[in-house]
Motif scaffolding. Structure first.
Motif, PDB file in Angstrom:
ATOM      1  N   LEU A 468       0.816  -1.214   0.000  1.00 14.89           N
ATOM      2  CA  LEU A 468       0.000   0.000   0.000  1.00 14.89           C
ATOM      3  C   LEU A 468       0.854   1.270   0.000  1.00 14.89           C
ATOM      4  O   LEU A 468       0.545   2.233  -0.711  1.00 14.89           O
ATOM      5  CB  LEU A 468      -0.941  -0.002   1.203  1.00 14.89           C
ATOM      6  CG  LEU A 468      -1.869   1.205   1.350  1.00 14.89           C
ATOM      7  CD1 LEU A 468      -2.802   1.327   0.151  1.00 14.89           C
ATOM      8  CD2 LEU A 468      -2.677   1.104   2.648  1.00 14.89           C
ATOM      9  N   SER A 469       1.919   1.295   0.784  1.00 14.91           N
ATOM     10  CA  SER A 469       2.753   2.501   0.854  1.00 14.91           C
ATOM     11  C   SER A 469       3.402   2.809  -0.493  1.00 14.91           C
ATOM     12  O   SER A 469       3.621   3.979  -0.832  1.00 14.91           O
ATOM     13  CB  SER A 469       3.831   2.353   1.929  1.00 14.91           C
ATOM     14  OG  SER A 469       4.709   1.281   1.628  1.00 14.91           O
ATOM     15  N   LEU A 470       3.688   1.775  -1.276  1.00  9.83           N
ATOM     16  CA  LEU A 470       4.259   1.989  -2.607  1.00  9.83           C
ATOM     17  C   LEU A 470       3.239   2.650  -3.522  1.00  9.83           C
ATOM     18  O   LEU A 470       3.551   3.589  -4.268  1.00  9.83           O
ATOM     19  CB  LEU A 470       4.720   0.655  -3.192  1.00  9.83           C
ATOM     20  CG  LEU A 470       5.433   0.706  -4.539  1.00  9.83           C
ATOM     21  CD1 LEU A 470       6.735   1.492  -4.449  1.00  9.83           C
ATOM     22  CD2 LEU A 470       5.707  -0.701  -5.054  1.00  9.83           C
ATOM     23  N   TRP A 471       1.996   2.173  -3.451  1.00  7.98           N
ATOM     24  CA  TRP A 471       0.949   2.780  -4.273  1.00  7.98           C
ATOM     25  C   TRP A 471       0.671   4.212  -3.834  1.00  7.98           C
ATOM     26  O   TRP A 471       0.373   5.069  -4.672  1.00  7.98           O
ATOM     27  CB  TRP A 471      -0.327   1.939  -4.195  1.00  7.98           C
ATOM     28  CG  TRP A 471      -0.102   0.493  -4.538  1.00  7.98           C
ATOM     29  CD1 TRP A 471       0.909  -0.031  -5.316  1.00  7.98           C
ATOM     30  CD2 TRP A 471      -0.872  -0.621  -4.088  1.00  7.98           C
ATOM     31  NE1 TRP A 471       0.804  -1.386  -5.373  1.00  7.98           N
ATOM     32  CE2 TRP A 471      -0.280  -1.788  -4.634  1.00  7.98           C
ATOM     33  CE3 TRP A 471      -1.991  -0.753  -3.293  1.00  7.98           C
ATOM     34  CZ2 TRP A 471      -0.787  -3.068  -4.398  1.00  7.98           C
ATOM     35  CZ3 TRP A 471      -2.491  -2.022  -3.055  1.00  7.98           C
ATOM     36  CH2 TRP A 471      -1.904  -3.158  -3.609  1.00  7.98           C
ATOM     37  N   GLN A 472       0.744   4.469  -2.536  1.00 11.62           N
ATOM     38  CA  GLN A 472       0.568   5.839  -2.052  1.00 11.62           C
ATOM     39  C   GLN A 472       1.689   6.740  -2.561  1.00 11.62           C
ATOM     40  O   GLN A 472       1.459   7.920  -2.857  1.00 11.62           O
ATOM     41  CB  GLN A 472       0.520   5.836  -0.523  1.00 11.62           C
ATOM     42  CG  GLN A 472      -0.748   5.213   0.039  1.00 11.62           C
ATOM     43  CD  GLN A 472      -0.656   4.936   1.529  1.00 11.62           C
ATOM     44  OE1 GLN A 472       0.440   4.800   2.086  1.00 11.62           O
ATOM     45  NE2 GLN A 472      -1.809   4.831   2.185  1.00 11.62           N
ATOM     46  N   MET A 473       2.897   6.201  -2.679  1.00 14.56           N
ATOM     47  CA  MET A 473       3.990   6.986  -3.238  1.00 14.56           C
ATOM     48  C   MET A 473       3.709   7.323  -4.704  1.00 14.56           C
ATOM     49  O   MET A 473       3.880   8.462  -5.143  1.00 14.56           O
ATOM     50  CB  MET A 473       5.320   6.232  -3.133  1.00 14.56           C
ATOM     51  CG  MET A 473       6.519   7.055  -3.602  1.00 14.56           C
ATOM     52  SD  MET A 473       8.081   6.145  -3.535  1.00 14.56           S
ATOM     53  CE  MET A 473       7.923   5.094  -4.975  1.00 14.56           C
ATOM     54  N   PHE A 474       3.247   6.321  -5.470  1.00 21.02           N
ATOM     55  CA  PHE A 474       2.907   6.576  -6.875  1.00 21.02           C
ATOM     56  C   PHE A 474       1.796   7.623  -6.979  1.00 21.02           C
ATOM     57  O   PHE A 474       1.813   8.486  -7.857  1.00 21.02           O
ATOM     58  CB  PHE A 474       2.462   5.279  -7.562  1.00 21.02           C
ATOM     59  CG  PHE A 474       3.539   4.241  -7.697  1.00 21.02           C
ATOM     60  CD1 PHE A 474       4.875   4.600  -7.769  1.00 21.02           C
ATOM     61  CD2 PHE A 474       3.223   2.888  -7.764  1.00 21.02           C
ATOM     62  CE1 PHE A 474       5.874   3.643  -7.901  1.00 21.02           C
ATOM     63  CE2 PHE A 474       4.201   1.927  -7.894  1.00 21.02           C
ATOM     64  CZ  PHE A 474       5.533   2.302  -7.961  1.00 21.02           C
ATOM     65  N   GLU A 475       0.825   7.537  -6.062  1.00 19.12           N
ATOM     66  CA  GLU A 475      -0.252   8.531  -6.036  1.00 19.12           C
ATOM     67  C   GLU A 475       0.317   9.920  -5.799  1.00 19.12           C
ATOM     68  O   GLU A 475      -0.041  10.889  -6.483  1.00 19.12           O
ATOM     69  CB  GLU A 475      -1.259   8.180  -4.943  1.00 19.12           C
ATOM     70  CG  GLU A 475      -2.381   9.196  -4.796  1.00 19.12           C
ATOM     71  CD  GLU A 475      -3.249   8.940  -3.578  1.00 19.12           C
ATOM     72  OE1 GLU A 475      -4.158   9.762  -3.327  1.00 19.12           O
ATOM     73  OE2 GLU A 475      -3.004   7.947  -2.857  1.00 19.12           O
ATOM     74  N   GLY A 476       1.219  10.041  -4.822  1.00 18.25           N
ATOM     75  CA  GLY A 476       1.819  11.335  -4.520  1.00 18.25           C
ATOM     76  C   GLY A 476       2.628  11.889  -5.677  1.00 18.25           C
ATOM     77  O   GLY A 476       2.571  13.097  -5.963  1.00 18.25           O
ATOM     78  N   VAL A 477       3.375  11.012  -6.363  1.00 25.43           N
ATOM     79  CA  VAL A 477       4.165  11.468  -7.514  1.00 25.43           C
ATOM     80  C   VAL A 477       3.239  11.949  -8.627  1.00 25.43           C
ATOM     81  O   VAL A 477       3.498  12.981  -9.269  1.00 25.43           O
ATOM     82  CB  VAL A 477       5.086  10.345  -8.017  1.00 25.43           C
ATOM     83  CG1 VAL A 477       5.836  10.790  -9.271  1.00 25.43           C
ATOM     84  CG2 VAL A 477       6.086   9.953  -6.937  1.00 25.43           C
ATOM     85  N   ALA A 478       2.161  11.226  -8.866  1.00 21.99           N
ATOM     86  CA  ALA A 478       1.201  11.650  -9.895  1.00 21.99           C
ATOM     87  C   ALA A 478       0.630  13.030  -9.557  1.00 21.99           C
ATOM     88  O   ALA A 478       0.475  13.892 -10.435  1.00 21.99           O
ATOM     89  CB  ALA A 478       0.089  10.620 -10.030  1.00 21.99           C
ATOM     90  N   LEU A 479       0.317  13.250  -8.291  1.00 23.94           N
ATOM     91  CA  LEU A 479      -0.210  14.549  -7.865  1.00 23.94           C
ATOM     92  C   LEU A 479       0.844  15.648  -8.028  1.00 23.94           C
ATOM     93  O   LEU A 479       0.522  16.778  -8.406  1.00 23.94           O
ATOM     94  CB  LEU A 479      -0.675  14.459  -6.410  1.00 23.94           C
ATOM     95  CG  LEU A 479      -1.926  13.604  -6.171  1.00 23.94           C
ATOM     96  CD1 LEU A 479      -2.105  13.297  -4.698  1.00 23.94           C
ATOM     97  CD2 LEU A 479      -3.170  14.299  -6.726  1.00 23.94           C
ATOM     98  N   LEU A 480       2.106  15.325  -7.759  1.00 21.21           N
ATOM     99  CA  LEU A 480       3.192  16.290  -7.996  1.00 21.21           C
ATOM    100  C   LEU A 480       3.244  16.684  -9.460  1.00 21.21           C
ATOM    101  O   LEU A 480       3.395  17.860  -9.812  1.00 21.21           O
ATOM    102  CB  LEU A 480       4.527  15.674  -7.576  1.00 21.21           C
ATOM    103  CG  LEU A 480       5.009  15.912  -6.146  1.00 21.21           C
ATOM    104  CD1 LEU A 480       6.247  15.072  -5.858  1.00 21.21           C
ATOM    105  CD2 LEU A 480       5.314  17.391  -5.922  1.00 21.21           C
ATOM    106  N   HIS A 481       3.123  15.699 -10.335  1.00 19.39           N
ATOM    107  CA  HIS A 481       3.180  15.972 -11.771  1.00 19.39           C
ATOM    108  C   HIS A 481       1.989  16.799 -12.229  1.00 19.39           C
ATOM    109  O   HIS A 481       2.063  17.489 -13.252  1.00 19.39           O
ATOM    110  CB  HIS A 481       3.240  14.650 -12.542  1.00 19.39           C
ATOM    111  CG  HIS A 481       4.611  14.062 -12.600  1.00 19.39           C
ATOM    112  ND1 HIS A 481       5.191  13.625 -13.771  1.00 19.39           N
ATOM    113  CD2 HIS A 481       5.541  13.851 -11.639  1.00 19.39           C
ATOM    114  CE1 HIS A 481       6.403  13.166 -13.522  1.00 19.39           C
ATOM    115  NE2 HIS A 481       6.637  13.285 -12.223  1.00 19.39           N
TER     116      HIS A 481
END
Length: 570
Positions: A468-481
């Protein structure tokens, strides 16, 4: 043969692994240059295999065994859906699925006769073992029903003859049966829904790597019976027994409750309830069933790994593979779990070179954080060899395709990687990791909106997943972009909380904090990043970006900007 027996025969099931059936009478039907497996529902034409749903497979088997004549719709409904109230649309949908599987140029093999029924008109060879004597005692429509039922029951009977043995094939230690879901709603119209849920759960769970799942045709012999899970496990030779019940809540919503027990001691290991709308009960057969399979699959992986650790005297290749799979799944981005998994997998493929799952997971372990550690070229070569071996052994194995996607990702082949992830999702839609990892690829393609949808789907399927924490990281990176920095901080803070040892979750959190002006907090994250990755610099990070997509590079500037504000040295 009774109508109840005909109902069991009309359900084509499969065992999710190596066949444990000695008698193959009536099983394989030759169609042109290909064949149809009446037990597994697998249709193979020109080297391409398609797995049909149980009732669709039953309908195709029935049409083939009565090739050359028009089979009426009433006859099909009686043979495939006995004692279940369905409309002719059920036949139409099955025929559509069969024609899709046949592909262009062969859809005419099933001819539609308006207002009458369907006829199979292609060249077909049906095994000669189908008994004629018993069929001779029937006449008219009942003759058609009986002969098809004999063909469809042949392999199920073969399995029942040996079911007293509790031995499970060595490669398929993860063994289970999905008992018929009980319809406790009081609404007879939902009986078919309960049966469909049973079949779809069995089909979804049989996709689990290394799984041995009893065919629904056998499982349905327990319908409306009070069962002792220990007796069921002993009779069928399975370790786990899955039971389910469909109920209607006071607010009219439907609820599916599923429980899994260990057949050796009758201990309940897992139970969960899933609710859906009254207006759309078919939701249970799509989203909810997928969630059940995903959640249960994760639990089974962990249970099998723990069991294999306890059974020190039985450390065969299958047991080691279970341990390696769990080590990878629970490793997060910690090196120890990945290192342990890789050592186990190297031992597995040494013992048995024919396990596609082991080669696929070995490639996955070799590729872990490969861009930022020494020896990457050697590991990339080993991963490439492992992927090639896995794909050659099992071209349609979801794990193999996921490993192929990861290899393509690290080679910078983003469109190809996305295609491979999407194919893995098609093969096993209940596995959340393919949705989650496809998000990283979508980010690299400059498609952060779609990446958010992918992480949302992964989380929906497995809200307590160790990844889950990995997917949350991907979510955060997408939001940064996307320039949504405050939302990115929230997602990335969760990722760091879930996995404090993740250097990259901290890196992206530092960027998000820097972009929101919270430079002191950003500096703390940079300090932690450097503790985990001494000497890490912005130029080092930029030089190892795997994507050259122009949209990605333009969006990535926001990440670099935030890291500079956070104080990360160039």
């Amino acid at each position: 043969m009774s109508r109840k027996q005909t109902k069991s025969a009309g359900r084509i099931g499969r065992i999710g692994g190596k066949e444990d059936v000695d008698s193959q009478s009536g099983r394989y039907m030759k169609l042109g240059s290909g064949q149809f497996d009446a037990v597994s529902g697998e249709l193979t034409l020109e080297g391409r295999s398609t797995r049909l749903r149980p009732r669709t497979a039953a309908l195709l088997s029935y049409l083939i065994t009565h090739a050359g004549r028009v089979v009426g719709k009433d006859e099909l409904l009686q043979a495939i859906w006995p004692k279940v109230v369905v409309t002719e649309d059920s036949i139409v949908q099955c025929v559509k699925e069969i024609r899709r599987a046949l592909g262009q140029g062969r859809q005419h093999w099933i001819r539609t006769v308006p207002r009458e029924g369907y006829a199979f008109v292609a060249p077909a060879e049906i095994p000669p073992e189908a008994p004629a004597k018993s069929a001779a005692r029937w006449s008219g429509r009942r003759l058609a029903v009986a002969s098809a039922a004999v063909v469809l029951m042949a392999s199920a009977i073969g399995f029942m003859l040996v079911r007293g043995s509790d031995r499970v094939p060595d490669r398929y230690a993860l063994s289970l049966v999905v008992l018929p879901v009980a319809n406790l709603t009081g609404d007879p119209a939902l009986e078919n829904e309960a049966d469909e849920i049973t079949e779809q759960l069995a089909r979804s769970l049989s996709r689990l790597p290394g799984a041995f799942v009893i065919a629904p045709s056998t499982a349905f012999t327990f319908k409306r019976q009070t069962v002792d899970v220990r007796r069921v496990g002993s009779d069928l030779g399975v370790r786990y027994v899955l039971e389910g019940a469909l109920r209607r809540q006071q607010d009219s919503r439907l609820q599916l409750t599923v429980a899994m027990s260990d057949s050796t001691n009758a201990m309940q290991l897992w139970s969960e309830s899933f609710e859906t709308s009254e207006k759309d009960p078919s939701e249970l057969r799509t989203d909810v069933v997928t969630r059940v399979a995903g959640s249960l699959g994760l639990r089974l992986v962990r249970l099998e790994a723990l069991r294999s650790r306890r059974d020190h005297g039985q450390q065969d290749a299958a047991a080691l593979l279970s341990r390696a799979r769990a080590a990878l799944r629970w490793a997060g981005q910690g090196e120890q779990g990945v290192t342990e998994a890789r050592q186990l997998l190297e031992e597995v493929v040494r013992r048995d070179e024919g396990l596609a799952d082991a080669w696929a997971l070995l490639a996955w372990a070799c590729l872990d954080e490969i861009r930022f550690r020494p020896g990457s070229e050697e590991d990339l070569l080993r991963a490439s060899q492992a992927v090639d071996r896995a794909i050659s052994l099992a071209p349609d194995n979801a794990d193999a395709l996921g490993a192929k996607a990861r290899l393509q990702y690290n080679r910078g082949q983003m469109p190809q990687a996305l295609s491979s992830f999407q194919r893995a999702i098609e093969l096993n839609p209940s596995d959340p990791q393919w949705h989650g990892h496809s998000a990283a690829t979508l980010i690299m393609l400059g498609r952060p909106d779609e990446a958010l949808a992918a992480t949302e789907r992964a989380t929906h399927l497995s809200p307590r997943d160790p990844q889950l924490s990995l997917w949350q990281m991907f979510e955060g990176v997408a939001l940064l972009h996307l320039g949504r920095h405050e939302a990115a901080v929230e997602a990335l803070a969760k990722a760091v909380a879930g996995n404090p040892k993740s250097a990259f979750a901290r890196l992206f959190l530092a960027s998000a904090l820097g972009n929101t002006g919270r430079t002191d907090e950003a500096g703390i994250q940079v300090k932690e990043l450097l503790r985990l990755r001494p000497g890490f610099t912005l130029s080092h990070f930029r030089s190892r970006e795997p994507s050259s997509e122009s949209r990605f590079l333009a969006q990535r500037q926001q990440v670099y900007q935030g890291l500079r504000r956070a104080g990360l040295a160039d």
